[in-house]
Scaffold this motif. Structure first.
Motif, mmCIF file in Angstrom:
data_model
loop_
_atom_site.group_PDB
_atom_site.id
_atom_site.type_symbol
_atom_site.label_atom_id
_atom_site.label_comp_id
_atom_site.label_asym_id
_atom_site.label_seq_id
_atom_site.Cartn_x
_atom_site.Cartn_y
_atom_site.Cartn_z
ATOM 1 N N LYS A 1 -44.003 5.972 -61.613
ATOM 2 C CA LYS A 1 -42.706 6.524 -61.253
ATOM 3 C C LYS A 1 -41.755 5.409 -60.864
ATOM 4 O O LYS A 1 -42.182 4.308 -60.481
ATOM 5 N N THR A 2 -40.486 5.696 -60.986
ATOM 6 C CA THR A 2 -39.462 4.788 -60.485
ATOM 7 C C THR A 2 -38.758 5.468 -59.318
ATOM 8 O O THR A 2 -38.496 6.674 -59.354
ATOM 9 N N SER A 3 -38.501 4.697 -58.295
ATOM 10 C CA SER A 3 -37.904 5.251 -57.077
ATOM 11 C C SER A 3 -36.732 4.374 -56.658
ATOM 12 O O SER A 3 -36.842 3.139 -56.659
ATOM 13 N N PRO A 4 -35.588 4.959 -56.315
ATOM 14 C CA PRO A 4 -34.423 4.149 -55.940
ATOM 15 C C PRO A 4 -34.438 3.760 -54.465
ATOM 16 O O PRO A 4 -35.053 4.434 -53.625
ATOM 17 N N TYR A 5 -33.743 2.690 -54.168
ATOM 18 C CA TYR A 5 -33.447 2.293 -52.795
ATOM 19 C C TYR A 5 -31.937 2.056 -52.744
ATOM 20 O O TYR A 5 -31.427 1.120 -53.372
ATOM 21 N N PHE A 6 -31.221 2.936 -52.029
ATOM 22 C CA PHE A 6 -29.776 2.824 -51.930
ATOM 23 C C PHE A 6 -29.429 1.946 -50.734
ATOM 24 O O PHE A 6 -30.041 2.064 -49.655
ATOM 25 N N ILE A 7 -28.446 1.082 -50.906
ATOM 26 C CA ILE A 7 -28.002 0.189 -49.838
ATOM 27 C C ILE A 7 -26.562 0.544 -49.488
ATOM 28 O O ILE A 7 -25.686 0.584 -50.365
ATOM 29 N N TYR A 8 -26.316 0.824 -48.210
ATOM 30 C CA TYR A 8 -24.994 1.198 -47.722
ATOM 31 C C TYR A 8 -24.470 0.115 -46.786
ATOM 32 O O TYR A 8 -25.226 -0.474 -45.992
ATOM 33 N N ASN A 9 -23.181 -0.118 -46.882
ATOM 34 C CA ASN A 9 -22.518 -1.059 -45.985
ATOM 35 C C ASN A 9 -21.236 -0.400 -45.502
ATOM 36 O O ASN A 9 -20.372 -0.035 -46.297
ATOM 37 N N GLU A 10 -21.166 -0.164 -44.188
ATOM 38 C CA GLU A 10 -20.023 0.521 -43.572
ATOM 39 C C GLU A 10 -19.782 1.890 -44.206
ATOM 40 O O GLU A 10 -18.654 2.304 -44.469
ATOM 41 N N GLY A 11 -20.874 2.586 -44.484
ATOM 42 C CA GLY A 11 -20.798 3.951 -44.993
ATOM 43 C C GLY A 11 -20.599 4.057 -46.486
ATOM 44 O O GLY A 11 -20.569 5.174 -47.020
ATOM 45 N N LYS A 12 -20.485 2.952 -47.225
ATOM 46 C CA LYS A 12 -20.273 2.975 -48.666
ATOM 47 C C LYS A 12 -21.511 2.432 -49.383
ATOM 48 O O LYS A 12 -22.062 1.405 -48.978
ATOM 49 N N LYS A 13 -21.911 3.127 -50.460
ATOM 50 C CA LYS A 13 -23.046 2.626 -51.233
ATOM 51 C C LYS A 13 -22.595 1.420 -52.042
ATOM 52 O O LYS A 13 -21.688 1.517 -52.870
ATOM 53 N N VAL A 14 -23.246 0.285 -51.818
ATOM 54 C CA VAL A 14 -22.821 -0.962 -52.462
ATOM 55 C C VAL A 14 -23.845 -1.479 -53.457
ATOM 56 O O VAL A 14 -23.516 -2.329 -54.295
#
Length: 764
Positions: free
Chosen positions: A509-522
């Protein structure tokens, strides 16, 4: 060589004979058609003679011959519009008209059957108005009765095809299998159990259905009354055809929606007909496929309607034709309309009042049965055993079963994963269950959408294999930005409520890791994970399972989209782990529960195999749900977890955010999915649910979070209990054909703008 020539000549003659019809054969075919037409003519002549000889001439004056005329009531089909029949019955009772025969089609067969076995119009109205039609139109098995291992699975795959033992591919024969509708009919007609001949009811009765294989009208006059009405109302494509032996039956309205001729042939002098059928559909340029199918399915029946109405004595036509067939709202208005329309012919009905005969007939009312059962018989089973059926029987005194006991017993049997459908009938002290078991490979699919994660198509196939050890082999796959594929085998040995479970899973499987900076996905990183896992466990009831898992994972993480300067999830890792767990579940609904408890607790010990670094910890989810008043419930919940060790890899951190718990993120209103990463966290939540309708809910949720983490470049360091974050939101939940849908609006603890979140389908 001579044999080959003869064989060739034989095959040639066979083919030739199929394509060529000589003059004699053509005339014989016409003679057969003439014979059928003569039989029809003979039937019509008989019908004509019965009308001619009937005692109906005094209908306008009330002056009949010396004997009272035999009166029949004919009730047509029309789905929800059938509530109008109740209003007509009320008027007939007001005028104290004794009904000698009842004939019904579809919805009319159900209302007519209820009246024929002794229900009063008021009792019928109460039952119909209190009936939960949306719950009956459901293929999902009662979750509270399902096996605990089955509760892990998705609730609903709306699209399904099957492959049988001969490798034939088939689509479902109907949108619903109608099991709960049938069981409701069994509950209603409990008082007719043990009565096989419909002429033995207080009012002799007939139901009309259509034999799907022959296309011919079938008049049902004996057998199981619930099954007869079920056959009569099986709307094509909406409900699966009802199988009885080698035959399949569908809605009687396809062939004879207003069966006046049947009532006359039963011996009726006067026929009172209630017509709630919709006007025939006219196909136009903008007509859809549903309209076309409806036109095809009812074409023959519509041609017959005008004739049947013309041979009726009294025709009552409630003004309900424009009401939707499956709209079960505002039924009281339909009842009133039936009463109003019946009163329009009161000048005729008053001439049919016979008080003494009416009172005698009402005294024949059947009562609900408490049935003493001493033996069980099974038909159609190859896996299910009498021992298992006996174990599922409700505990009663002296083996006596009420209609509530029988309904619960049937639902428990139906909840077994390999049971697809069942009917039952009580004869004397014997109960016979007719079972249809799962004997094919199902390939199922569902559509899913989650904010940020995106759209996905989930596909699953299960191959059952039954023996001393029951085994299920399954393959699941997801087509999306983050594809997955997995194979699983689940085996268990059953001893009453106690089971020994074993499973093996392997997949990628592939799984995402979302990175947020000051509330915005960057930025987004994507991890490819190859995994294998062995599980062993035991169950002690349908609500509790405990066990241990042994697994291996190979992680390969790389940048996917957005800013590539964040390197927190870059790299390759290998993990081995052990996870003891305990799972408890009594929820009545997986996604929108109003009652029940769920609890999942697990500990884990693992090692990063390349670096020889150990880690350990625990996690848990608890949900308590309480109904407070009608349609309103609250839920209390908590999620928590902790991981520690020599060096905890970032891919093993807990991901927090979103309105639903899932494999990719722990629920916290006030954060987007994976809005925070933590090595330790605790969340407490309070939610409410108000049922706007049976499948539409108003949802609110507030929660509080405390967490710790100090190793990420994009997230401020914090310590557990050092601070608290508060989230709150509200939205709409909807149980749809495609699965549950949720739309939530919440605050954003990282930004002043609100968060909008959409879920469609089950998360796996």
């Amino acid at each position: 060589m001579i044999y080959k020539i003869l064989l060739f000549l034989f095959l040639s003659l066979s083919i030739f004979s199929q394509e060529y019809q000589n003059k004699t054969q053509r005339m014989e075919a016409i003679d057969k058609e003439i014979e059928l037409l003569m039989m029809k003519k003979e039937n019509l002549e008989n019908l004509k003679n019965k009308i001619y000889n009937s005692n109906s001439d005094g209908i306008t004056t009330g002056n009949f011959n010396s004997s009272r005329p035999k009166i029949a009531l004919v009730l047509s089909g029309g789905g929800a519009k059938g509530a109008a029949h109740i209003g007509v019955l009320k008027v007939l009772e007001e005028y104290q008209i004794p009904i000698d025969f009842i004939v019904g089609t579809s919805a009319g067969s159900i209302i007519g059957a209820m009246y024929s076995v002794g229900y009063s119009p008021e009792e019928i109205e109460k039952i119909i108005l209190q009936m939960n039609f949306l719950a009956l139109m459901n293929n999902n098995k009662d979750r509270t009765l399902r096996n605990i291992e089955d509760k892990f699975a998705s609730e609903k795959y709306p699209f399904k095809v099957s492959i049988d033992k001969d490798m034939n591919l088939s689509l479902p024969m109907g949108f619903l299998n109608g099991e709960y509708i049938y069981l409701q009919l069994k509950y209603i007609f409990n008082r007719a159990e043990n009565i096989d001949n419909f002429d033995d009811f207080p009012i002799p009765y007939r139901a009309i259905t259509t034999n799907l294989n022959t296309g011919e009208e079938t008049i049902l006059k004996d057998g199981d009354l619930a099954l007869a009405t079920f056959k009569s109302m099986a709307i094509p494509s909406f409900l699966e055809p009802v199988q009885d032996g080698d035959n399949y039956y569908i809605d009687g309205g396809v062939t004879n929606n207003i069966p006046v001729d049947v009532a006359i042939n039963m011996g009726a002098d006067i026929v009172i007909t209630v017509d709630i059928s919709a006007d025939p559909t006219n196909i136009k340029k903008n007509s859809n496929v549903v309209a076309v199918l409806d036109k095809v399915a009812t074409y023959q029946g519509n041609k017959n309607i005008e004739f049947q109405k013309k041979i009726s004595d009294i025709l009552i036509t409630p003004k309900v034709k424009d009401h939707n067939t499956v709209d079960f709202s505002d039924l009281e208005k339909l009842v009133d309309e039936g009463k109003t329309s019946a009163l329009e012919v009161d000048y005729l009905l008053k001439n049919l009042s016979y008080k003494d005969e009416f009172i005698k007939q009402k005294a024949k009312v059947l009562k609900d049965n408490t049935l003493k059962i001493s033996d069980i018989k099974l038909v159609g089973n190859s896996i299910l055993t009498k021992k298992k059926v006996k174990e599922l029987a409700p505990k009663t005194k002296n083996g006596s079963y009420t209609k509530e006991d029988l309904q619960l017993w049937a639902k428990k049997i139906y909840s077994i994963p390999y049971v697809e459908k069942l009917y039952y009938e009580v004869n004397g002290s014997d109960i016979t269950f007719i079972i249809k078991e799962k004997d094919s490979i199902d390939i199922s699919a569902s559509l899913n959408y989650v904010s940020d994660y995106g759209a996905a198509v989930k596909i699953a196939t299960t191959v059952p294999n039954f023996g001393v050890w029951t085994r299920n082999y399954s393959l699941t796959a997801e087509i999306s930005k983050y594809p997955k594929i997995a194979v699983n085998t689940l085996s268990f040995y059953e001893m009453g409520d106690f089971k020994i479970l074993g499973s093996f899973d392997m997949g990628y499987k592939t799984s995402p890791y979302f990175i947020y900076n000051e509330g915005k996905k960057v930025s987004t990183y994507r991890t490819g994970i190859f995994s294998t896992e062995f599980s062993f466990g035991t169950t002690f009831s349908n609500s509790l399972v405990s066990g241990i898992k042994f697994g291996y994972e190979n992680h390969n993480s790389s940048h996917y989209e957005g800013d590539s300067n964040y390197l927190d999830f870059q790299g390759k890792n290998q993990f081995g782990y052990i996870k003891p767990f305990i799972y408890f579940d009594t929820l009545n609904n997986k996604t929108f529960p109003s009652s029940g408890t769920s609890l999942l607790l697990q500990a884990f010990v693992g090692e990063e195999l390349k670096k020889n670094s150990d880690y350990n910890g625990f996690s848990g989810e608890i949900s308590l749900n309480y109904p407070l008043v009608n349609r309103f419930s609250i839920s209390l919940g908590t999620n928590f977890g902790k991981i520690s060790g020599d060096h905890v890899e970032n891919s093993k951190l807990f991901r927090i955010g979103g309105s639903k718990n899932s494999e990719i993120s722990q629920s916290f209103i006030g954060l987007p999915i994976m809005g925070k990463y933590a090595d330790e966290f605790y969340i407490a939540s309070l939610g409410t649910k108000f049922n706007l309708s049976e499948t539409l809910y108003l949802l609110t949720k507030v929660n509080v979070l405390t967490y710790s983490n100090s190793n990420l470049s994009f997230q401020n360091s914090t310590e557990i209990f050092e601070n608290r974050e508060y989230g709150y939101g509200a939205g709409i939940g909807w149980d749809t054909f495609l699965g549950p849908m949720t739309f939530m609006i919440s605050n954003n603890i990282e930004d002043s703008s609100p968060l909008f979140e959409i879920y469609l389908g089950h998360t796996f």
